[in-house]
Design an enzyme around this catalytic site. Structure first.
Site, PDB file in Angstrom:
ATOM      1  N   ASN A 269       0.846  -1.187   0.000  1.00 53.56           N
ATOM      2  CA  ASN A 269       0.000   0.000   0.000  1.00 53.56           C
ATOM      3  C   ASN A 269       0.890   1.250   0.000  1.00 53.56           C
ATOM      4  O   ASN A 269       2.116   1.146   0.124  1.00 53.56           O
ATOM      5  CB  ASN A 269      -0.927  -0.037   1.213  1.00 53.56           C
ATOM      6  N   CYS A 271       1.938   3.554   1.998  1.00 52.78           N
ATOM      7  CA  CYS A 271       2.908   3.859   3.069  1.00 52.78           C
ATOM      8  C   CYS A 271       3.746   2.670   3.495  1.00 52.78           C
ATOM      9  O   CYS A 271       4.583   2.778   4.409  1.00 52.78           O
ATOM     10  CB  CYS A 271       2.162   4.436   4.259  1.00 52.78           C
ATOM     11  N   GLU A 273       3.173  -0.334   4.955  1.00 47.03           N
ATOM     12  CA  GLU A 273       2.961  -1.237   6.086  1.00 47.03           C
ATOM     13  C   GLU A 273       2.137  -2.464   5.738  1.00 47.03           C
ATOM     14  O   GLU A 273       2.052  -3.395   6.549  1.00 47.03           O
ATOM     15  CB  GLU A 273       2.309  -0.497   7.265  1.00 47.03           C
TER      16      GLU A 273
END
Length: 582
Positions: A269, A271, A273
């Site tokens: 995704n 960012c 994580e």
């Protein structure tokens, strides 16, 4: 003592503009309490015959920001809006044809229009200059098509859609890797993308041996070579100068994947994580650690680990229920997401909680406290998911022998493994640590995710629905609380801001928590502006040595504008910030 503070102006604004339910011109949420009740009732609606019981339990963990579901859940659950309740998506494999490329573009547009952030692996596209046999044309390469995605995202934003965020990844052996590495040196281009290089274990071996590194397309067909150290230095130099690209240690991601027996991951995704397979999705939630500190700022300060675990158990049920309510912008997403029922339960407010406990972020005691909190969440989450499997059945892709043989699952306490063996498990993955930026602002400006306190007082730009910016003078929650209790007394040693913490201590915190995270962690390693390049490059080698799945740094002046400016620094010109997983 009263440990509650009035809701900050910026928090009220965040609620009003991002999470308050408006049905056309009609305001449905008159208060924040109404929002909590709406979300609790919506997620309890799937509890046949026990809706009231579970609505009350869900409300209990939502109240006072104890548990913060992902922003899409808070904004969309219980409304008539045609938006997704998932923050995190990875789109399908991009077929290396014009039809495949623009089909993938369309699916990404639909997903972002519905509120999701997306990740793409562009490694499947042939390199610049290669000949396309079917059309007898010359390929322009993956980076050229990334600009089309970026324009699409900007167009969606101009129509009033939620600001889009995208992650682009490229294999470290793709022939266009150097063009990809340099793609964001101009801060005016690819503004809606984060970039990460997929670095393999084989590349790290070649780096240590100062060997040649083959470039290939398709994989296995070598078309050129580069010195591994030369490529590594280009990646590091670009990051040092312009904060892009980050690095994902992709073989480690796949080796530690609980579903490694049936899927291969090559993207995350926006960012970082949540590593996901093609068309994968995950919903997020963060436990606010500041609400579990007993007797803050006293010698008796402790963390309520039992309360954290109890909240995690309820949160798992809430997040699992999202799957029954959610709209998926692309039909294939529903099929893939429900096959694994991934969850990403993590923490926020860690920096503030440590200050309230009197522990300096990065100290051995702070690592122990953070690790204990994340272990409590992880183990409670796995126990709750195993119990849900007994009640509702395991996730469809569950295969007992293969799942229990996974490296992460093998490290769980024996009682959890026994429960999984007996009943299966409802969710393939359960833990992640997201940036939690916007929801942390909502929760009275607690420190975000696992990050330390950014600054005690600073200026923050918040983007308005019309695209404009409003600047707020913001105060950190723990700092405000201390001042309300002790006035102008000197700050205790537990208070430390992000720029005061050495990079190696940032890494140690990420590594301490990774042991209890089956997805991944969004973490920014703050680096001094005057740090020598040799020391900067060492951060990424150390990240690999510590067993991390990825690494992202931020060095002031490295090409990105700021949306937050500490009071003691001159204001910076705001730029289009890539939103965190809120």
């Amino acid at each position: 003592m009263n440990f509650d503070l009035p809701l900050a102006d910026i928090s009220t604004d965040i609620w009003d503009t991002k999470y308050r339910y408006r049905d056309g011109d009609v305001i449905r949420d008159a208060s924040l309490e109404d929002t909590w009740q709406r979300v609790a009732r919506a997620l309890a609606a799937v509890e046949a015959g026990q809706e009231g019981v579970w609505a009350a339990r869900f409300h209990e963990v939502l109240a006072n920001f104890r548990f913060l579901p992902g922003g899409r859940i808070q904004a969309g659950a219980g409304t008539r809006h045609r938006t997704t309740l998932f923050n995190c998506f990875v789109m399908g494999t991009i077929e290396d044809s014009l039809d495949g490329i623009f089909s993938a573009l369309k699916e990404g547009a639909l997903t972002m229009q519905a509120g999701g952030g997306v990740g793409y692996d562009f490694s499947t596209l042939r390199p610049r200059g290669a000949r396309a046999d079917a059309s007898d044309t010359i390929a322009s390469g993956p980076v050229s098509f990334m600009h089309i995605w970026d324009s699409m995202c900007a167009t969606l934003i101009s129509t009033g859609a939620r600001r889009g965020a995208m992650m682009a990844t490229l294999r470290c052996d793709h022939p266009d890797i150097l063009e990809f590495v340099e793609a964001k040196r101009d801060p005016a281009v690819l503004r809606h993308f984060n970039l990460s290089v997929l670095v393999s274990d084989a590349f790290m071996v070649a780096l240590d041996q100062d060997a040649d590194w083959p470039l290939s397309f398709p994989p296995g067909r070598t078309v050129g070579n580069v010195r591994a150290r030369a490529l590594w230095e280009r990646i590091m130099r670009a990051n040092y100068d312009s904060a892009e690209p980050g690095v994902i240690f992709i073989d480690r991601v796949n080796r530690l994947n609980n579903l490694g027996y049936e899927e291969t991951i090559s993207a995350t995704n926006p960012c970082g994580e949540i590593p996901l397979p093609p068309y994968g999705a995950c919903d997020l939630g963060s436990i606010n650690l500041t609400r579990f500190v007993r007797a803050p700022f006293t010698p008796d300060a402790t963390l309520d680990l039992d309360g954290i675990a109890a909240t995690a158990s309820v949160a798992v049920r809430m997040l699992d229920n999202v799957y029954e309510l959610a709209h998926f912008p692309v039909p294939r997403q529903r099929e893939v997401a429900r096959r694994s029922r991934r969850l990403g339960l993590g923490i926020t407010g860690l920096g503030d909680a440590l200050a309230m406990l009197g522990l300096r972020y990065g100290s051995d005691a702070s690592l122990d406290a953070a690790c204990a909190a994340m272990a409590a969440i992880c183990h409670a989450a796995y126990r709750a998911s195993a119990e849900l499997a007994r009640e509702r059945g395991p996730f469809p892709a569950y295969r007992a022998e293969s799942y229990l043989a996974g490296e992460f699952v093998r490290g769980l306490p024996e009682d959890i493994r026994t429960a999984i063996a007996a009943h299966g498990i409802r969710n393939s993955h359960l833990t992640a640590i997201a940036p939690a930026g916007t929801i942390s602002l909502l929760a009275n400006n607690i420190s975000s995710g696992l990050e330390p306190i950014y600054a005690y007082r600073y200026q923050r730009n918040v983007r308005r629905p019309d695209g404009g910016l409003t600047e707020y003078a913001v105060e950190d929650y723990a700092w405000r609380l201390y001042r309300s209790l002790h006035g102008d007394a000197p700050l205790p040693p537990g208070f430390v801001s992000a720029t005061e913490i050495p990079p190696d201590q940032h890494l140690q915190m990420q590594a301490a928590l990774q042991a209890h995270v089956d997805n991944s962690i969004s973490k920014t390693i703050n680096v001094p502006a005057d740090m020598a390049f040799s020391g900067f490059e060492t951060i990424y080698r150390n990240a690999y040595a510590l067993g991390l799945k990825g690494c992202t740094t931020y060095r002031p002046g490295a090409g990105r504008g700021q949306v937050m400016t500490a009071d003691q620094q001159p204001p910076a010109k705001p730029c289009c910030e890539l939103p965190g997983a809120d």
